[in-house]
Scaffold this motif. Sequence first.
Motif, PDB file in Angstrom:
ATOM      1  N   ALA A 205       6.316  -2.976  -6.488  1.00 19.85           N
ATOM      2  CA  ALA A 205       5.265  -3.688  -5.765  1.00 19.85           C
ATOM      3  C   ALA A 205       4.061  -2.756  -5.685  1.00 19.85           C
ATOM      4  O   ALA A 205       4.097  -1.739  -5.008  1.00 19.85           O
ATOM      5  CB  ALA A 205       5.746  -4.071  -4.372  1.00 19.85           C
TER       6      ALA A 205
ATOM      7  N   GLN B  13       4.879  -9.214   0.672  1.00 19.80           N
ATOM      8  CA  GLN B  13       4.586  -9.176  -0.752  1.00 19.80           C
ATOM      9  C   GLN B  13       5.796  -9.725  -1.505  1.00 19.80           C
ATOM     10  O   GLN B  13       6.930  -9.636  -1.026  1.00 19.80           O
ATOM     11  CB  GLN B  13       4.319  -7.745  -1.228  1.00 19.80           C
ATOM     12  CG  GLN B  13       3.041  -7.127  -0.705  1.00 19.80           C
ATOM     13  CD  GLN B  13       2.715  -5.820  -1.396  1.00 19.80           C
ATOM     14  OE1 GLN B  13       2.871  -5.691  -2.610  1.00 19.80           O
ATOM     15  NE2 GLN B  13       2.263  -4.836  -0.626  1.00 19.80           N
TER      16      GLN B  13
ATOM     17  N   ILE C 115       0.786 -11.782  -2.672  1.00 18.48           N
ATOM     18  CA  ILE C 115       0.485 -11.203  -1.363  1.00 18.48           C
ATOM     19  C   ILE C 115       0.275 -12.340  -0.374  1.00 18.48           C
ATOM     20  O   ILE C 115      -0.525 -13.247  -0.611  1.00 18.48           O
ATOM     21  CB  ILE C 115      -0.797 -10.339  -1.386  1.00 18.48           C
ATOM     22  CG1 ILE C 115      -0.839  -9.415  -2.597  1.00 18.48           C
ATOM     23  CG2 ILE C 115      -0.921  -9.529  -0.102  1.00 18.48           C
ATOM     24  CD1 ILE C 115      -2.158  -8.679  -2.748  1.00 18.48           C
TER      25      ILE C 115
END
Length: 435
Positions: free
Chosen positions: A370, A388, A403
Amino acid sequence: MFEREKEQLNGLKKEYENIPISIDSIDQAILSGFQKAKTEERKSRMKKRSAFGFIAAALLLIGLFSSIKNSPALANYISEIPGMEKIVSMIRDDKGRMAAVEKKYYQKQGISDEKDGLKVTIDGTIADEMGMVLFYSIESKEKLKEVMFDDVKIRAKDGTVLDEAYNSFGDSHTSGKGENKFSGEIEYFFEAPIEAKEYIVELQLKDKEFSIPLTLKEFKKKKEYAVQQTMDLEGQKINIEKVTIYPLRAVVKLKMNDENEKYILQLDDLRLVDENNEVWGNIANGITGSGDKDTEREVYLQSNYFKEPKELYLVLNSAQAIDKANAVIVVDTEKMKILKQPYGNKLRNLRKEDGQLVFDLHTKKPFRSAIFSTITDAKGKEIEVNSQSMGTEEEKGTSRLGIDLPPIDRSQNPITIDLSFYPEWIKGNEKIRIK
């Protein structure tokens, strides 16, 4: 087990090593393995990911049997303490913690608290002056489909203030059919050395509060090596200040050179290596470092505390790095346009999807990190990120990065996204002797 099945299991190991598995689901497999010394195919007991139940259990057994085969002392220790095989299954990917168990530094606790048919037990601990790992088990009279601690706090019994750095309660345990028993581990690390030996562990679970007293034995002293040497990857310099080795982990303190043209985000393969080429690498599950990307930083590695090599080296070959001039992503969320990003334009197809701001990340090989860090608006005010998400389509060579942001108005645009990971690398062949 046939060679084809072995290859499949090894290939899928990384993907499934973090799957939460309840005690009820693995007890039979573990005990059968110990008693019969062979693995048998069986139907998965987990409704969720049912097709992979056998794979997960088999991976657990492969790692467990391999560790025991290579260490008669560990096998003997496991036989001495009931339930110890479950502890080993949790830490089998961390050589330092496995060595702590083998050297009998693991401390059995077996202390419980019970409320309304729900029982929480601290089975044992591995601790040093900078942190502790608590191994727990949960028993419920009623079958539960999901179990996760809402909060965990540790305080010194004598009132000593503990300067907490971070903690981890572990992942949620899930079971489609419901289970009565679960187990896991809790990590607690501190900013400053702890001295108190008696603690109270306070846990919140299913709207119930549990309190468990804990006494720790004397900690082993840290091993510290002053280094003050520099590593160089494609002209980007990393100043290694010192290496401190504790029973739970090794801490590499370093500082990035101010004259570097790139931000070094991640030291992918920083590792300790002895004279026999035995390696202690990154921590597989847990926090791998702390600090800022452009100043001082600490990187955490698996510990070689319980092994005394004649020679010990710090080795690095690869790091994720991006140019300082293009080190952020700038996005206009109204026009759905990427205004700035690192060279290469790997982020594309910005869109809103399922309530999220979504990007496609294009790479030659799957990139499973991520990448997003802090997000600020046009006024420099930090925007709170709710969550996320990430998904990988290996055939297309893309990753979907999402997001979950709160509503953003016109005055907040454009927003700026800092990066914690990114698929750009610098290479080298650096090796520093620290012992």
